[in-house]
Design a protein around this motif. Structure first.
Motif, PDB file in Angstrom:
ATOM      1  N   GLY A  41      10.975  42.889   9.501  1.00  0.00           N
ATOM      2  CA  GLY A  41       9.681  43.520   9.754  1.00  0.00           C
ATOM      3  C   GLY A  41       8.550  42.887   8.968  1.00  0.00           C
ATOM      4  N   GLY A  42       8.822  42.470   7.745  1.00  0.00           N
ATOM      5  CA  GLY A  42       7.797  41.804   6.944  1.00  0.00           C
ATOM      6  C   GLY A  42       7.388  40.472   7.535  1.00  0.00           C
ATOM      7  N   ALA A  43       8.332  39.768   8.141  1.00  0.00           N
ATOM      8  CA  ALA A  43       8.014  38.494   8.804  1.00  0.00           C
ATOM      9  C   ALA A  43       7.158  38.746  10.038  1.00  0.00           C
ATOM     10  N   VAL A  44       7.477  39.814  10.777  1.00  0.00           N
ATOM     11  CA  VAL A  44       6.665  40.191  11.947  1.00  0.00           C
ATOM     12  C   VAL A  44       5.229  40.456  11.502  1.00  0.00           C
ATOM     13  N   MET A  45       5.077  41.243  10.430  1.00  0.00           N
ATOM     14  CA  MET A  45       3.747  41.597   9.948  1.00  0.00           C
ATOM     15  C   MET A  45       2.989  40.384   9.411  1.00  0.00           C
ATOM     16  N   ALA A  46       3.697  39.504   8.694  1.00  0.00           N
ATOM     17  CA  ALA A  46       3.042  38.301   8.167  1.00  0.00           C
ATOM     18  C   ALA A  46       2.582  37.379   9.295  1.00  0.00           C
ATOM     19  N   PHE A  47       3.390  37.266  10.337  1.00  0.00           N
ATOM     20  CA  PHE A  47       3.039  36.467  11.516  1.00  0.00           C
ATOM     21  C   PHE A  47       1.751  37.015  12.137  1.00  0.00           C
ATOM     22  N   ALA A  48       1.725  38.322  12.388  1.00  0.00           N
ATOM     23  CA  ALA A  48       0.548  38.946  12.998  1.00  0.00           C
ATOM     24  C   ALA A  48      -0.668  38.858  12.084  1.00  0.00           C
ATOM     25  N   ASP A  49      -0.478  39.086  10.797  1.00  0.00           N
ATOM     26  CA  ASP A  49      -1.589  39.045   9.843  1.00  0.00           C
ATOM     27  C   ASP A  49      -2.233  37.668   9.824  1.00  0.00           C
ATOM     28  N   THR A  50      -1.419  36.644   9.877  1.00  0.00           N
ATOM     29  CA  THR A  50      -1.938  35.276   9.871  1.00  0.00           C
ATOM     30  C   THR A  50      -2.758  34.994  11.127  1.00  0.00           C
ATOM     31  N   LEU A  51      -2.263  35.419  12.277  1.00  0.00           N
ATOM     32  CA  LEU A  51      -3.008  35.202  13.524  1.00  0.00           C
ATOM     33  C   LEU A  51      -4.333  35.977  13.524  1.00  0.00           C
ATOM     34  N   GLY A  52      -4.297  37.223  13.049  1.00  0.00           N
ATOM     35  CA  GLY A  52      -5.528  38.023  12.977  1.00  0.00           C
ATOM     36  C   GLY A  52      -6.545  37.429  12.020  1.00  0.00           C
ATOM     37  N   ALA A  53      -6.071  36.913  10.890  1.00  0.00           N
ATOM     38  CA  ALA A  53      -6.977  36.270   9.937  1.00  0.00           C
ATOM     39  C   ALA A  53      -7.606  35.027  10.558  1.00  0.00           C
ATOM     40  N   MET A  54      -6.813  34.274  11.316  1.00  0.00           N
ATOM     41  CA  MET A  54      -7.350  33.080  11.979  1.00  0.00           C
ATOM     42  C   MET A  54      -8.422  33.468  12.998  1.00  0.00           C
ATOM     43  N   GLY A  55      -8.184  34.557  13.736  1.00  0.00           N
ATOM     44  CA  GLY A  55      -9.185  35.036  14.688  1.00  0.00           C
ATOM     45  C   GLY A  55     -10.480  35.389  13.995  1.00  0.00           C
ATOM     46  N   THR A  56     -10.357  36.036  12.839  1.00  0.00           N
ATOM     47  CA  THR A  56     -11.554  36.388  12.076  1.00  0.00           C
ATOM     48  C   THR A  56     -12.261  35.132  11.593  1.00  0.00           C
ATOM     49  N   LEU A  57     -11.510  34.190  11.050  1.00  0.00           N
ATOM     50  CA  LEU A  57     -12.111  32.970  10.505  1.00  0.00           C
ATOM     51  C   LEU A  57     -12.955  32.228  11.529  1.00  0.00           C
ATOM     52  N   VAL A  58     -12.503  32.152  12.772  1.00  0.00           N
ATOM     53  CA  VAL A  58     -13.290  31.417  13.774  1.00  0.00           C
ATOM     54  C   VAL A  58     -14.502  32.208  14.252  1.00  0.00           C
ATOM     55  N   ASN A  59     -14.613  33.467  13.839  1.00  0.00           N
ATOM     56  CA  ASN A  59     -15.757  34.297  14.216  1.00  0.00           C
ATOM     57  C   ASN A  59     -16.723  34.553  13.061  1.00  0.00           C
ATOM     58  N   LEU A  60     -16.419  34.022  11.886  1.00  0.00           N
ATOM     59  CA  LEU A  60     -17.258  34.277  10.714  1.00  0.00           C
ATOM     60  C   LEU A  60     -18.508  33.411  10.699  1.00  0.00           C
ATOM     61  N   PRO A  61     -19.588  33.953  10.120  1.00  0.00           N
ATOM     62  CA  PRO A  61     -20.734  33.084   9.873  1.00  0.00           C
ATOM     63  C   PRO A  61     -20.381  32.051   8.798  1.00  0.00           C
ATOM     64  N   GLN A  62     -21.073  30.946   8.803  1.00  0.00           N
ATOM     65  CA  GLN A  62     -20.798  29.878   7.851  1.00  0.00           C
ATOM     66  C   GLN A  62     -20.891  30.413   6.419  1.00  0.00           C
ATOM     67  N   GLY A  63     -19.904  30.055   5.600  1.00  0.00           N
ATOM     68  CA  GLY A  63     -19.890  30.452   4.193  1.00  0.00           C
ATOM     69  C   GLY A  63     -19.224  31.790   3.915  1.00  0.00           C
ATOM     70  N   ALA A  64     -18.903  32.574   4.947  1.00  0.00           N
ATOM     71  CA  ALA A  64     -18.265  33.881   4.757  1.00  0.00           C
ATOM     72  C   ALA A  64     -16.751  33.714   4.659  1.00  0.00           C
ATOM     73  N   GLY A  65     -16.107  34.717   4.084  1.00  0.00           N
ATOM     74  CA  GLY A  65     -14.652  34.732   3.979  1.00  0.00           C
ATOM     75  C   GLY A  65     -14.113  36.040   4.530  1.00  0.00           C
ATOM     76  N   THR A  66     -12.819  36.239   4.417  1.00  0.00           N
ATOM     77  CA  THR A  66     -12.206  37.458   4.945  1.00  0.00           C
ATOM     78  C   THR A  66     -10.965  37.828   4.151  1.00  0.00           C
ATOM     79  N   THR A  67     -10.595  39.084   4.228  1.00  0.00           N
ATOM     80  CA  THR A  67      -9.337  39.570   3.684  1.00  0.00           C
ATOM     81  C   THR A  67      -8.885  40.763   4.515  1.00  0.00           C
ATOM     82  N   THR A  68      -7.589  40.942   4.631  1.00  0.00           N
ATOM     83  CA  THR A  68      -7.047  42.083   5.360  1.00  0.00           C
ATOM     84  C   THR A  68      -7.194  43.332   4.509  1.00  0.00           C
TER      85      THR A  68
END
Length: 123
Positions: A41-68
């Motif tokens: 289950g932790g691997a499932v969650m880590a897989f999904a978390d990584t994909l969601g973070a990537m989705g956020t990263l490509v939508n961020l304004p320049q210079g911004a960061g993100t965290t779950t």
């Protein structure tokens, strides 16, 4: 987009990255499993978390960061060792302060393994 270090350790393969959808694949290896030999289950969650973070990263304004800041997982079916799972992440909300992503993880045959909803804080 450069792979995140942990995604390399997991063996995540990025299939596509776009502002409206991120797709990836993960081989279910023995070292990612629990007993019986199904994806942990932790691997499932880590897989999904990584994909969601990537989705956020490509939508961020320049210079911004993100965290779950929140993640919820519904486990539906097992993914046995030796198979591959496919993750597809789509946005539910893309705001100035938060973004919410939903990830469907399924087998290559289309059977739903898990549904993950996560909230990313825009920093």
């Amino acid at each position: 987009m450069e792979p995140l270090p942990f995604s390399k350790l997991m063996g995540l393969t990025v299939v596509s990255v776009a502002p409206d959808c991120v797709k990836g694949e993960l081989a279910v290896r023995e070292d990612l499993c629990t007993r019986p030999a199904v994806l942990h289950g932790g691997a499932v969650m880590a897989f999904a978390d990584t994909l969601g973070a990537m989705g956020t990263l490509v939508n961020l304004p320049q210079g911004a960061g993100t965290t779950t800041v929140e993640s919820k997982t519904n486990f539906v079916a097992p993914a046995p060792v030796g198979t591959r799972v496919i993750g597809e992440t789509t946005p539910i909300h893309r705001g100035r302060r938060t973004m919410i992503w939903q990830t469907r993880i399924s087998t290559t045959e289309g059977r739903l393994v898990a549904l993950v909803t996560q909230t990313q804080l825009v920093l």
